[in-house]
Structure formats: C-alpha cells, structure tokens
Design a protein around this motif. Structure first.
Motif, PDB file in Angstrom:
ATOM      1  N   ARG A  10       8.876 -10.743   8.882  1.00 33.18           N
ATOM      2  CA  ARG A  10       8.341  -9.380   9.256  1.00 33.18           C
ATOM      3  C   ARG A  10       7.522  -8.677   7.947  1.00 33.18           C
ATOM      4  N   ILE A  11       8.429  -8.514   6.985  1.00 31.08           N
ATOM      5  CA  ILE A  11       7.830  -8.042   5.819  1.00 31.08           C
ATOM      6  C   ILE A  11       6.435  -8.739   5.303  1.00 31.08           C
ATOM      7  N   ARG A  12       6.453 -10.008   5.449  1.00 32.30           N
ATOM      8  CA  ARG A  12       5.494 -10.759   4.830  1.00 32.30           C
ATOM      9  C   ARG A  12       4.316 -10.448   5.588  1.00 32.30           C
ATOM     10  N   GLU A  13       4.485 -10.387   6.882  1.00 37.00           N
ATOM     11  CA  GLU A  13       3.513 -10.072   7.910  1.00 37.00           C
ATOM     12  C   GLU A  13       2.582  -8.806   7.524  1.00 37.00           C
ATOM     13  N   ILE A  14       3.475  -7.789   7.069  1.00 36.37           N
ATOM     14  CA  ILE A  14       2.834  -6.617   6.597  1.00 36.37           C
ATOM     15  C   ILE A  14       1.959  -6.463   5.330  1.00 36.37           C
ATOM     16  N   GLY A  28      19.968 -11.454  -4.772  1.00 35.44           N
ATOM     17  CA  GLY A  28      20.547 -12.230  -3.713  1.00 35.44           C
ATOM     18  C   GLY A  28      19.636 -12.202  -2.344  1.00 35.44           C
ATOM     19  N   GLY A  29      18.475 -11.586  -2.516  1.00 38.92           N
ATOM     20  CA  GLY A  29      17.682 -11.465  -1.433  1.00 38.92           C
ATOM     21  C   GLY A  29      16.022 -12.242  -1.754  1.00 38.92           C
ATOM     22  N   LEU A  30      15.158 -11.799  -0.784  1.00 37.40           N
ATOM     23  CA  LEU A  30      13.930 -12.349  -1.160  1.00 37.40           C
ATOM     24  C   LEU A  30      13.051 -10.927  -1.401  1.00 37.40           C
ATOM     25  N   ALA A  31      12.494 -10.869  -2.758  1.00 37.07           N
ATOM     26  CA  ALA A  31      11.792  -9.799  -3.171  1.00 37.07           C
ATOM     27  C   ALA A  31      10.300  -9.909  -2.912  1.00 37.07           C
ATOM     28  N   PHE A  32       9.637  -9.043  -2.555  1.00 30.54           N
ATOM     29  CA  PHE A  32       8.227  -9.139  -2.654  1.00 30.54           C
ATOM     30  C   PHE A  32       7.699  -8.091  -3.780  1.00 30.54           C
ATOM     31  N   LEU A  33       6.894  -8.668  -4.578  1.00 30.23           N
ATOM     32  CA  LEU A  33       6.408  -7.921  -5.846  1.00 30.23           C
ATOM     33  C   LEU A  33       4.789  -7.809  -5.915  1.00 30.23           C
ATOM     34  N   VAL A  34       4.492  -6.429  -6.390  1.00 28.59           N
ATOM     35  CA  VAL A  34       3.069  -6.216  -6.316  1.00 28.59           C
ATOM     36  C   VAL A  34       2.544  -5.974  -7.755  1.00 28.59           C
ATOM     37  N   ASN A  35       1.631  -7.030  -8.377  1.00 26.54           N
ATOM     38  CA  ASN A  35       1.505  -6.951  -9.707  1.00 26.54           C
ATOM     39  C   ASN A  35       2.938  -7.012 -10.757  1.00 26.54           C
ATOM     40  N   ASP A  88      13.700  -1.670  13.005  1.00 24.10           N
ATOM     41  CA  ASP A  88      13.710  -2.182  14.162  1.00 24.10           C
ATOM     42  C   ASP A  88      12.562  -2.412  14.843  1.00 24.10           C
ATOM     43  N   THR A  89      11.384  -1.831  14.459  1.00 22.92           N
ATOM     44  CA  THR A  89      10.142  -1.974  14.932  1.00 22.92           C
ATOM     45  C   THR A  89       9.416  -2.047  13.953  1.00 22.92           C
ATOM     46  N   MET A  90       8.019  -2.440  14.161  1.00 18.55           N
ATOM     47  CA  MET A  90       6.985  -2.987  13.115  1.00 18.55           C
ATOM     48  C   MET A  90       6.621  -1.476  12.667  1.00 18.55           C
ATOM     49  N   PRO A  91       6.267  -0.489  13.432  1.00 16.89           N
ATOM     50  CA  PRO A  91       6.050   0.670  12.778  1.00 16.89           C
ATOM     51  C   PRO A  91       6.942   1.322  11.767  1.00 16.89           C
ATOM     52  N   ARG A  92       8.333   1.142  11.990  1.00 17.21           N
ATOM     53  CA  ARG A  92       9.305   1.876  11.154  1.00 17.21           C
ATOM     54  C   ARG A  92       9.209   1.066   9.820  1.00 17.21           C
ATOM     55  N   LEU A  93       9.261  -0.544  10.207  1.00 13.92           N
ATOM     56  CA  LEU A  93       9.421  -1.163   9.089  1.00 13.92           C
ATOM     57  C   LEU A  93       8.120  -1.102   8.017  1.00 13.92           C
ATOM     58  N   ALA A  94       7.121  -0.870   8.659  1.00 15.74           N
ATOM     59  CA  ALA A  94       5.939  -0.802   7.837  1.00 15.74           C
ATOM     60  C   ALA A  94       5.967   0.595   7.258  1.00 15.74           C
ATOM     61  N   SER A  95       6.356   1.542   7.789  1.00 21.17           N
ATOM     62  CA  SER A  95       6.562   2.755   7.011  1.00 21.17           C
ATOM     63  C   SER A  95       7.197   2.794   5.829  1.00 21.17           C
ATOM     64  N   TRP A  96       8.385   2.265   5.815  1.00 18.62           N
ATOM     65  CA  TRP A  96       9.353   1.978   4.680  1.00 18.62           C
ATOM     66  C   TRP A  96       8.620   0.982   3.731  1.00 18.62           C
ATOM     67  N   LEU A  99       6.012   2.669   1.599  1.00 17.84           N
ATOM     68  CA  LEU A  99       6.507   3.347   0.381  1.00 17.84           C
ATOM     69  C   LEU A  99       6.524   2.484  -0.862  1.00 17.84           C
ATOM     70  N   GLY A 100       7.471   1.421  -0.608  1.00 16.36           N
ATOM     71  CA  GLY A 100       7.705   0.492  -1.732  1.00 16.36           C
ATOM     72  C   GLY A 100       6.239   0.006  -2.340  1.00 16.36           C
ATOM     73  N   VAL A 101       5.648  -0.707  -1.593  1.00 11.32           N
ATOM     74  CA  VAL A 101       3.983  -0.949  -2.129  1.00 11.32           C
ATOM     75  C   VAL A 101       3.403   0.099  -2.856  1.00 11.32           C
ATOM     76  N   GLY A 102       3.326   1.045  -2.259  1.00  8.09           N
ATOM     77  CA  GLY A 102       2.493   2.193  -2.970  1.00  8.09           C
ATOM     78  C   GLY A 102       3.008   2.643  -4.234  1.00  8.09           C
ATOM     79  N   TYR A 103       4.489   2.759  -4.364  1.00 12.49           N
ATOM     80  CA  TYR A 103       5.173   3.005  -5.595  1.00 12.49           C
ATOM     81  C   TYR A 103       4.887   1.732  -6.616  1.00 12.49           C
ATOM     82  N   ALA A 104       5.228   0.564  -6.290  1.00 14.86           N
ATOM     83  CA  ALA A 104       5.020  -0.634  -6.929  1.00 14.86           C
ATOM     84  C   ALA A 104       3.403  -0.519  -7.738  1.00 14.86           C
ATOM     85  N   ARG A 105       2.523  -0.239  -6.796  1.00 18.44           N
ATOM     86  CA  ARG A 105       1.179  -0.454  -7.160  1.00 18.44           C
ATOM     87  C   ARG A 105       0.855   0.478  -8.018  1.00 18.44           C
TER      88      ARG A 105
END
Length: 110
Positions: A10-14, A28-35, A88-96, A99-105
């Motif tokens: 679901r994260i990958r889709e976003i 212990g998880g799968l991280a998504f990194l930006v730059n 639990d929903t795509m809009p809630r997940l996408a909101s979180w 935040l992470g992608v914006g900060y990493a960027r």
C-alpha cells in the motif's frame, strides 16, 4: 515479527512515482527512502515507522494512533510509530506517508 507485506504494498502504491525512491530493509522492516533519506517504513513490529520534522512531532503524537519511536528505551524526536488503526484507509495512510516523504525530500540527498 516480519513486516506487514500488505502495508508495504500500500505504501509502495502511494510512493511509486516519487523521484529518487529506493527500498531497503531496515529496523526489521521495509523502508522507503527518498534521495537516501528514510521517509517511512513498514515496521517489523507492526504499523509504520515514520520520519517527520522534529518540530512537528509533539503535535503529531497527540493523535491516538501515533507515538514516539523508541530506541533503547529513549523516545527519538522526529521519529514516530503509527499504529495500524491509523493506516486503515488509503487516505489516512497517504496522509501519514506524505508527511514522511515531504520531510525526507527536505533533507540533503545522501
């Protein structure tokens, strides 16, 4: 505990169209990194690990699904754990995730 592969998908889709995106097994998880900067991770302890602007952390942990990420018993400013109830929903997940992608960027590329 292995990370939630459905959550990772679901994260990958976003984030799939994010420039500079990579995936890496971390904490212990799968991280998504930006730059080269971690944005979010499907956590091996359940839910999601999220990197945010440290100035935003105190307000975000007031939300019931969010708490400080702790390392060796110490809360880490700028790092949050988001429980699955807040994802639990795509809009809630996408909101979180945004935040992470914006900060990493906003950080210098590694």
């Amino acid at each position: 505990m292995a990370y939630d592969e459905e959550l990772a998908d679901r994260i990958r889709e976003i984030v799939r169209d994010e420039p500079g995106l990579t995936e890496k097994r971390m904490f212990g998880g799968l991280a998504f990194l930006v730059n080269g900067n971690m944005a979010v991770s499907a956590s091996g302890q359940g839910g999601m690990l999220l990197r945010v602007d440290p100035a935003d952390g105190p307000a975000l942990v007031e939300r019931p699904e969010a708490s400080w990420f702790e390392m060796r018993g110490r809360p880490m400013n700028g790092w949050l754990r988001v429980e699955t109830s807040g994802l639990d929903t795509m809009p809630r997940l996408a909101s979180w995730v945004s935040l992470g992608v914006g900060y990493a960027r906003s950080l210098p590329a590694k």
